[in-house]
Write a protein that holds these residues in place. Structure first.
Motif, mmCIF file in Angstrom:
data_model
loop_
_atom_site.group_PDB
_atom_site.id
_atom_site.type_symbol
_atom_site.label_atom_id
_atom_site.label_comp_id
_atom_site.label_asym_id
_atom_site.label_seq_id
_atom_site.Cartn_x
_atom_site.Cartn_y
_atom_site.Cartn_z
ATOM 1 N N PRO A 243 0.628 -1.191 -0.143
ATOM 2 C CA PRO A 243 0.065 -0.322 0.306
ATOM 3 C C PRO A 243 1.317 1.369 -0.177
ATOM 4 O O PRO A 243 1.101 2.131 -0.613
ATOM 5 N N GLN B 129 1.988 2.146 -3.855
ATOM 6 C CA GLN B 129 0.648 2.360 -4.458
ATOM 7 C C GLN B 129 -0.132 3.827 -3.651
ATOM 8 O O GLN B 129 0.932 4.186 -5.423
ATOM 9 N N LEU C 54 -6.015 -0.008 0.125
ATOM 10 C CA LEU C 54 -6.247 1.110 -0.136
ATOM 11 C C LEU C 54 -6.967 1.954 1.839
ATOM 12 O O LEU C 54 -6.298 3.005 2.378
#
Length: 110
Positions: free
Chosen positions: A2, A5, A40
């Protein structure tokens, strides 16, 4: 993952989205695709970033596509609902049977 990302989304926002709208006459249509977006959701900073991107991308000639396997993950969290309400198009493809039942129950309540 995450964190990676989030870093990539920030880079994409700065490199492609913001620069795309610096000169409106040269701006081209672009789409930012976030796959496995559910990863997320536990991170408030990432959710805030998605909300901001969903709200501001359109005026920069960019569309945001959020891909996830569960609609319920997004609908049940009020802090993520902005992503849904800011989206012009919502496309639900092959859903698990439990998810289909959830969507049917939800549509009956509306």
């Amino acid at each position: 993952r995450p964190l990676a990302q989030q870093i990539l989304l920030t880079w994409i926002w700065e490199k492609f989205v913001k620069k795309n709208s610096e000169d409106r006459s040269k701006a081209t249509k672009k789409r930012v695709i976030v796959d496995e977006a559910w990863m997320l959701l536990p991170y408030p900073e990432a959710v805030d970033f998605l909300n901001t991107m969903a709200r501001r991308a359109r005026k920069r000639n960019v569309s945001l596509a959020i891909i996830s396997q569960r609609f319920q993950d997004f609908y049940e969290k009020p802090e993520v609902q902005t992503v849904l309400t800011s989206s012009e198009i919502k496309l639900l493809l092959a859903q698990d049977k439990s998810e289909i039942q959830y969507l049917m129950d939800l549509s009956m309540d509306l």
